[in-house]
Every structure is written in structure tokens, then in C-alpha cells.
Design an enzyme around this catalytic site. Structure first.
Site, short mmCIF file in Angstrom:
data_model
loop_
_atom_site.label_atom_id
_atom_site.label_comp_id
_atom_site.label_asym_id
_atom_site.label_seq_id
_atom_site.Cartn_x
_atom_site.Cartn_y
_atom_site.Cartn_z
N LYS A 196 -55.97 16.99 -28.89
CA LYS A 196 -56.56 17.05 -30.24
C LYS A 196 -55.87 15.95 -31.05
O LYS A 196 -54.78 16.14 -31.57
CB LYS A 196 -56.32 18.44 -30.85
CG LYS A 196 -57.31 18.89 -31.88
CD LYS A 196 -57.24 18.20 -33.22
CE LYS A 196 -56.05 18.42 -34.09
NZ LYS A 196 -55.94 17.37 -35.15
N GLU A 272 -42.09 18.10 -31.58
CA GLU A 272 -41.37 16.89 -32.00
C GLU A 272 -41.73 16.72 -33.47
O GLU A 272 -42.83 16.29 -33.80
CB GLU A 272 -41.83 15.74 -31.11
CG GLU A 272 -40.90 14.56 -31.12
CD GLU A 272 -41.40 13.52 -32.08
OE1 GLU A 272 -40.94 13.57 -33.24
OE2 GLU A 272 -42.23 12.69 -31.69
N CYS A 306 -41.20 9.20 -37.43
CA CYS A 306 -40.33 10.37 -37.63
C CYS A 306 -38.86 10.05 -37.39
O CYS A 306 -38.00 10.76 -37.89
CB CYS A 306 -40.80 11.53 -36.77
SG CYS A 306 -40.85 11.10 -35.06
N GLU A 404 -38.17 14.21 -45.88
CA GLU A 404 -38.58 13.00 -45.15
C GLU A 404 -39.62 12.25 -45.98
O GLU A 404 -40.66 12.80 -46.33
CB GLU A 404 -39.18 13.45 -43.81
CG GLU A 404 -39.56 12.33 -42.92
CD GLU A 404 -40.14 12.85 -41.60
OE1 GLU A 404 -40.91 13.83 -41.61
OE2 GLU A 404 -39.82 12.26 -40.55
C1 SIN Z 1 -42.95 9.40 -34.01
O1 SIN Z 1 -42.72 8.90 -35.08
O2 SIN Z 1 -43.56 10.47 -33.95
C2 SIN Z 1 -42.54 8.78 -32.70
C3 SIN Z 1 -41.71 7.59 -32.85
C4 SIN Z 1 -41.27 6.99 -31.54
O3 SIN Z 1 -41.69 7.38 -30.46
O4 SIN Z 1 -40.45 6.07 -31.62
#
Ligand code: SIN
Length: 504
Positions: A196, A272, A306, A404
């Protein structure tokens, strides 16, 4: 059958000119490219220009149920179950090759729907495809064990088996790499998947799914459900007894919801989630290296990553130098539509994200933080462009400190000593990545061990790699992606006790 894009009246001339045959505007269920059962669609827009690129099916819960059934049937089918690790490896290698061959076209699609500068899109394709290559290799190395038994006539055998259907819910910030990081490991393990993708960037996911089909991955093994109704479909994926695992990359809030919704079915859950990465520059640092790392970590993908540095802690001895050099570099960034080769900063992905980033900066301003550069939207470029920004004198109550940002905003905080830096770095419920710069070996080991994060960059601002385990601690997630650990998310361990053996 694969269909070339059905160009809707909404598509503008400029976008048509650049479009490749890899653009799909159907969802993929059981090897067929299909519309939503209601025929509803939603638009995919270019965040740089606001143009509608195309529209894709707005699939319903019932459509998603069909995708789950297709994945379940494929998992149980002889065509998939009877493949050896080597066979799956070969299919993944073919997929890898095709993605490599179509780098230019996929990059064009990715830049159009995500706003990412074209050079970064190409970089993401190489990065994302490295997971396909890595897991093609790992497919042949899913080893079991024979454990010495305490009983004479017994053998303890351990084997690893695929968990079954995995639902992969992927974000807009890495539209290819997050699909491949999850799907390649799931397929290597022998699972089948329902993907998805984010409603902001479904076209890249559909393009790589097309290439998976071209590579000969059997029907139903990869299904892609495009939808603007993320919540009910996410709910179904978590609650369906036919889905054995959920893998999600995205916000901590949504991750918590998916975790809760998966509890009744005791699903395998890989999350994650968001970070609040500290980036510490000690007096002992090489400042040139630290500035390079800061630029890469903070401004890659317009800060929408992230693992991006979120809070810069800079020791008082190097503070002024660091701030002035960073300002110089930030002010030299080229901002614009990512399709131009020299652009380094594109737009934010959507209005919600733009409002969040500008709201956070206004909140800091209202709390007497100092805006060193930026701090405003760039409406002459488009409604979603935000100036790369540096904020100093950030109070710990400011949102850019506690949350964040997910945007091109660097918040800088001065500190006196190592203990203060580590305490402040760890003063968050998040724990994805952390970075620090130091040329002092004793300090390097001390700080690397003390940071409460899943990944540490020492004198390095970009740490992601297929060979390394990606994931967080605390509220940044559970499980690991990439590396040989990535397979563990998609296999069950089975213990077989062979008893009453006669050896003499
Ligand atoms: C992400 O921001 O979700 C992944 C970043 C990465 O794999 O370096």
C-alpha cells in the site's frame, strides 16, 4: 496485461512530454492491472508545480481484500512455494537488472510525484535497488541450525520458513527504496506481499511492480493497492487473519495505531518510525567534515527523511565557526523544480507538510529563537517551497526541538560539555539515528555507546546502506530492515525434534 498510461484530460502538455511507458494508472491485483471496483480515482500531483500528473484507482476495502486473497493464494501456489532460494534469488536478480535499466524513467516519475531533485531520485534508485541485489544474495542463505541434544537419541533441528502474506505500507519520502527494502526481503524469504504505497507517490511503486512482473515474478506474489483511504485499508491489513506480518515506514502516531490494531492477531510487526536525531559537534571535531555531514544529513530530500538531523548540538568552542560556515553553505543551495539538474532543494511534499514546517518555525520565533537564515515560504517558486532555514537559541520548549520537523530547518543549540550533550541528545522518546563529530577516540566510543538510538553516524552524515541494519529504539520502531537481519522479519523459526533415533 500491462497497460500504458491512459492519459487523462487533466494531464498537462509539459508532463506528457516527459512521461515514460512505465507510468501506470491501474492497481495490481493477482497479475491484473485493475480499476477500483467503484471506478473511483484520485489525482497524483506534482508538488513543484501543482499539476495533476495522472490519476490512479482509489481502491476500497473490498478491493484490498481481493489483493490479500491473491497474495494468500500465490503463497500457497506451487509456482511460488516450490521455488528454491536460488530460484527466488534469480527472479530478484532479474528485477534488479530491470530497475537498473530503467533508472532514468523511474527517476523522472519519482521527481514528478515527490518533488525530489532528479539527482537525488537517481541516487534513491541506486540505493533502493541495492536492497533487491542484497536480498537476491540473501535468499540463498536463510540457514537453519542443528543443535546438540541433551538426549542421546534425539536431534534438534531448526528451520526458517516464510511467515506468509506480508502487508507493506510505504511512505512518500522514499517512494522506491521503502518498497524495495521491504518487498525484496519478504520475497527472498518466500513471502508474498500486498503493498500500500503512499497516496502522494503511488506511481513509483506501480512502476517497480511492473518491472517485477516483467522479471517473471509470478502473479499474485506482488500486489499493489493504491488508495486515498489509508485508514480503513490499513485497518484491514492489520486485522485480516490472512496477513501474517505488517511492515510500516512512516509517522510514530500511525505506527502506534497499526501496532495496536495488529495486537489481536499477534502479527509480526516491523515499524520504522519517526526520529528526532541529534547531531553533536564536539570541540574536537573536524569542522569541515561536520559541515559536509550536516548538509547531507539535514538537507537530503529537503529534510524529509526520518534519519535527518533534527537538533544540532554544537560545543561552545566551535559554535560560532560552525554556525557561520553552515549559513554560507545553506544560502548557496539551489532551490527549484527538481527536474532541473542543478537543483538541490525541491518543494515539500504537500500542504499539510508545508503548514507543519512553517508552523514549527513560527512557534520557535514566538519563543524568541533567532532565525539566522530562511524562515519563510518561497511563493515565487510555488506554494510548497520553503527556504532552507537555520534557527539558533532554540529553547527546549520549541516544537522544532521536541518534535521531528521533516523539513529543511536546522535548529542549533550550544552546549558546554559531553555529559550535557549526551543528556540533551537522549532527552526524547524517539531513538532512530544519532550523529556526532569528534576526532577523540575515547570520546567516540563513549558517546557511540551512550546515545539511545538504533543507528549512529560517527563523523558521517549519511549512514543508510543495504548491508547495515536500519531501525530504531524507543518510540522509533521495532525490527530491522536491510542487512542479514532484514530477513528475520519475514521468517518463522520452526523447531523439529527428531526422537527415538537408532544410531547403533
Ligand atoms: C526514511 O526516511 O524513511 C528512510 C531513509 C533511509 O533509508 O535512509
Amino acid at each position: 496485461m500491462w497497460r500504458t498510461v491512459r492519459l487523462s484530460a487533466q494531464i498537462t502538455m509539459s508532463s506528457i512530454r516527459n512521461f515514460s511507458a512505465l507510468v501506470q494508472n491501474k492497481a495490481l491485483i493477482n497479475g491484473s492491472w485493475v480499476d477500483s471496483s467503484t471506478c473511483a480515482t484520485f489525482d497524483v500531483k506534482n508538488p513543484a508545480s501543482g499539476e495533476v500528473i495522472t490519476s490512479v484507482p482509489d481502491m476500497t476495502v473490498e478491493d484490498a481484500q481481493k489483493a490479500i486473497k491473491a497474495a494468500k493464494d500465490a503463497f500457497e501456489s506451487k509456482e511460488w512455494r516450490s521455488l528454491t532460494g536460488k530460484d527466488r534469488s534469480n527472479l530478484l536478480k532479474k528485477w534488479h537488472k530491470l530497475i537498473e535499466q530503467h533508472t532514468e524513467e523511474i527517476a523522472e516519475i519519482m521527481t514528478a510525484e515527490s518533488g525530489k531533485p532528479i539527482a537525488e531520485s537517481k541516487g534513491e534508485i541506486i540505493y533502493g535497488n541495492s536492497f533487491v541485489e542484497w536480498f537476491a544474495e540473501e535468499a540463498r542463505r536463510i540457514y537453519g541450525e542443528v543443535i546438540p541434544s541433551a538426549v542421546n537419541n534425539r536431534e534438534i533441528i531448526v528451520m526458517k520458513q516464510p511467515i506468509g502474506v506480508a502487508a507493506l505500507i510505504t511512505p512518500w519520502n522514499f517512494p522506491l527504496a521503502m518498497v524495495t527494502r521491504k518487498a525484496a526481503s519478504a520475497l527472498a524469504a518466500g513471502c508474498t506481499v500486498v503493498v500500500k504505497p503512499s497516496e502522494d507517490t503511488p506511481l513509483t511503486a506501480l512502476a517497480v511492480a511492473k518491472l517485477a512482473e516483467d522479471a517473471g515474478i509470478p502473479k499474485g506474489v506482488i500486489n499493489v493497492v493504491t488508495t486515498a483511504k489509508a485508514a480503513p485499508i490499513g485497518d484491514l491489513l492489520c486485522k485480516s487473519p490472512d496477513v501474517r506480518g505488517i511492515s510500516f515506514t512512516g509517522s510514530t502516531e500511525v505506527g502506534k495505531l497499526l501496532f495496536r490494531n495488529s495486537a489481536d492477531g499477534i502479527k509480526r510487526v516491523g515499524l520504522e518510525l519517526g526520529g528526532n536525531a541529534p547531531f553533536i559537534v564536539f570541540d574536537s571535531a573536524n569542522i569541515e567534515k561536520a559541515i559536509d555531514g550536516a548538509m547531507a544529513s539535514k538537507f537530503r530530500n529537503c529534510g524529509q527523511t526520518c534519519v535527518s538531523a533534527n537538533r544540532f548540538f554544537v560545543q561552545e568552542g566551535v559554535y560560532d565557526k560552525f554556525v557561520s560556515q553552515l549559513k554560507q553553505r545553506v544560502e548557496s543551495l539551489k532551490i527549484g523544480n527538481g527536474k532541473s539538474c542543478d537543483v538541490q532543494i525541491g518543494p515539500l511534499i504537500n500542504e499539510m507538510q508545508f503548514n507543519k514546517v512553517s508552523g514549527f518555525v513560527e512557534d520557535a520565533r514566538s519563543k524568541n529563537a533567532n532565525i539566522v537564515t530562511g524562515g519563510k515560504g518561497l511563493s515565487s517558486l510555488g506554494s510548497l517551497f520553503y527556504a532552507p532555514t537555520i534557527v539558533t537559541d532554540v529553547p527546549p520548549t520549541a516544537k522544532i526541538y521536541t518534535e521531528e520537523v521533516f523539513g529543511p530547518v536546522a535548529s542549533i543549540i550550544k552546549f558546554k560539555d559531553e555529559a550535557e550533550a549526551v543528556q540533551k541528545a537522549n532527552d526524547t522518546r524517539r531513538g532512530l539515528a544519532g550523529y556526532f563529530y569528534s576526532e577523540n577516540l575515547q570520546q567516540v566510543f563513549r558517546v557511540a555507546k551512550r546515545l539511545e538510538v538504533g543507528m549512529v553516524g560517527v563523523n558521517e552524515g549519511i549512514i543508510s546502506a543495504a548491508e547495515a541494519p536500519f531501525g530504531g529504539v524507543k518510540e522509533s520502531g521495532v525490527g530491522r530492515e536491510g542487512s542479514h537481519h532484514g530477513i528475520d522479519e519475514y521468517v518463522d523459526i520452526k523447531y523439529i525434534c527428531m526422537g527415538n533415533l537408532k544410531y547403533d
